[in-house]
Enzyme design. Structure first.
Site, short mmCIF file in Angstrom:
data_model
loop_
_atom_site.label_atom_id
_atom_site.label_comp_id
_atom_site.label_asym_id
_atom_site.label_seq_id
_atom_site.Cartn_x
_atom_site.Cartn_y
_atom_site.Cartn_z
N SER A 47 0.81 -1.22 0.00
CA SER A 47 0.00 0.00 0.00
C SER A 47 0.85 1.27 0.00
CB SER A 47 -0.96 -0.04 1.19
OG SER A 47 -1.92 0.97 1.11
N ASP A 56 -2.68 6.19 -3.53
CA ASP A 56 -1.51 5.57 -2.92
C ASP A 56 -1.04 4.42 -3.80
OD1 ASP A 56 -3.53 3.77 -2.40
OD2 ASP A 56 -2.96 3.39 -0.33
N ASP A 110 -1.38 1.24 -4.02
CA ASP A 110 -2.29 0.22 -4.56
C ASP A 110 -3.67 0.79 -4.89
OD1 ASP A 110 -3.05 0.56 -1.89
OD2 ASP A 110 -3.59 -1.54 -1.63
N ASP A 167 -6.16 2.07 -3.31
CA ASP A 167 -7.39 1.91 -2.53
C ASP A 167 -7.67 3.14 -1.67
OD1 ASP A 167 -5.44 1.61 -0.59
OD2 ASP A 167 -6.27 -0.24 0.27
#
Length: 445
Positions: A99, A242, A244, A246
């Protein structure tokens, strides 16, 4: 030994996440999913970290060794894995990502066949298998029973269509100039396509991943560059994802970073205005600003609190039959379109809100004033129970007497202590935060 943290498994690649550890975890997870297998397929995606190749190959080796067929789809956002796992009828989905963490770290997130993150009891079941030597070593397949692996590069189209379906059909983005910061991460391919196809005038920054520059002074954790580009480009909106994708951070037309609680409030009321809420409840974590609760109450909406982490937001939403909720950090869930936080779905909803408001984003996204809050992330060398620290209870008692709301906890993914204070008196807030920092630095650093 506990393996899972607050968001899957995470650690430094080559230190905690070694090939042997990942293979063992992959076998354990595969054996767990086998118990309820319908299609004998598992989907694997990743972000743009260099170590993703190592982790992916170890997982593929593990899963095929116990008979699973693996589909590899390359760099894709975490919410895309959640969507595609169900859409492609897989037993499970796996996202390789840490992440917002630095590129040296990596992680593994698991999704069930419906695209939901695993519950704690499911993670515990995988941990039990992980430690069962006899079961692990007796599970290898031979001959034709060994699984296969194939790479599919065109599934990005399915996710793009899904994202566009989340955007109101009567609108387009032709009147908006938008800057996208993809953090050299998983959204670098999909985000520009979605916004361009919906008609926006798009400028993209930080979209050249090299395996080592994910989140590096860019994206949702470092939105200052985006803020400058929005002002320079005279854009209507800026969106930072960010690593990833999400999580979403929004910058308005004046270059101001929009607070996550303001986003939750204004988006919740916007959903209500469209009769799109499934209940009067909106879910947020215990970190949310008190002003959010008061604002939602003024709009005849109820705020439900849950533990920190988007999987807890999702679970609380299901329990309260809510279809909207999120975290102050930018993990925002529209469960009609996504099973987890989806930065792209959220960005499209923010764009729709601004269009329909017929106001500048600096006005449309600023519905109420927040109470002063101070959040500090303190690097720590050890993590003893906070209650065991001498003087800790007395500190909390003093904060309560001064009517300072407090939330102090260790990060579930990093060696950090997160300290959040909220009060009406900003000077008092700063003074007490300094006291707390000195206290914890003396005990934990």
């Amino acid at each position: 030994m506990k393996i899972f943290g607050t968001d899957g498994v995470r650690g430094k690649a080559g230190v905690k996440l070694t090939p042997m550890f990942v293979m063992r975890l992959g076998i354990a997870a595969g054996l767990y999913f086998k118990k309820h297998s319908q299609t004998n397929k598992i989907l694997i995606g990743k972000d743009t970290r260099k170590s993703g190749y190592m982790v992916e190959n170890a997982l593929v080796s593990a899963l095929t060794s116990i008979g699973y067929n693996v589909i590899q789809i390359g760099p894709m956002p975490t919410p895309a894995i959640a969507f595609l796992t169900e859409d492609m009828r897989c037993d499970a989905g796996i996202m390789i990502s840490a992440s917002h963490n630095p590129f040296e770290d990596n992680g593994i997130k698991f999704f069930n066949s419906y695209g939901y993150k695993l519950k704690e009891e499911e993670e515990k079941a995988i941990e039990e298998i992980f430690h069962d030597e006899e079961l692990l070593h007796s599970s290898y397949k031979v001959g034709e029973s060994i699984g296969s692996a194939k790479r599919i590069d065109d599934v990005i189209g399915r996710y793009i269509v899904h994202l566009k379906h989340s955007f109101p059909k009567h609108l387009n983005l032709q009147s908006l100039r938008i800057v996208l910061d993809t953090a050299n991460g998983a959204a670098y391919k999909v985000a520009p396509v979605v916004f361009s196809e919906l008609g926006a005038d798009v400028l993209v920054i930080n979209d050249e991943p090299n395996g080592c520059n994910i989140n590096e002074q860019c994206g949702a954790l470092h939105p200052n560059q985006l803020s400058q580009e929005v002002k320079k480009y005279r854009a209507d909106l800026g969106f930072a994802f960010d690593g990833d994708a999400d999580r979403l951070v929004v910058v308005d037309n004046l270059g101001n970073i929009v607070h996550g609680d303001k986003l939750l409030g204004v988006l919740g009321v916007y959903q209500k205005s469209k009769n799109a809420l499934s209940s009067q409840a909106i879910v947020a974590t215990s970190m949310s600003n008190l002003a959010l609760k008061e604002y939602l109450k003024s709009q005849d909406l109820e705020l439900k609190h849950c533990a920190i982490g988007d999987k807890f937001v999702s679970e609380c939403m299901r329990l309260n039959k809510a279809n909207f909720g999120g975290e102050q950090s930018g993990h925002i869930i529209f469960s009609d379109y996504a099973k987890t936080g989806d930065g792209l779905v959220c960005a499209l909803q923010v764009s729709a809100l601004v269009l329909e408001s017929k106001q500048a984003s600096s006005v449309a996204l600023n519905p109420f004033e927040l109470y002063p809050q101070n959040l500090v992330n303190l690097n720590v060398q050890k993590k003893p129970p906070l209650e065991s620290l001498k003087g800790y209870s007395a500190l909390l008692k003093e904060l309560d007497q001064l009517e300072i709301r407090h939330l102090i906890r260790y990060s579930g993914t990093e060696n950090k202590l997160r300290i959040l204070l909220e009060a009406k008196d900003e000077k008092l807030l700063e003074s007490k935060m300094q006291e707390l920092k000195e206290f914890f630095e003396g005990h934990l650093c």
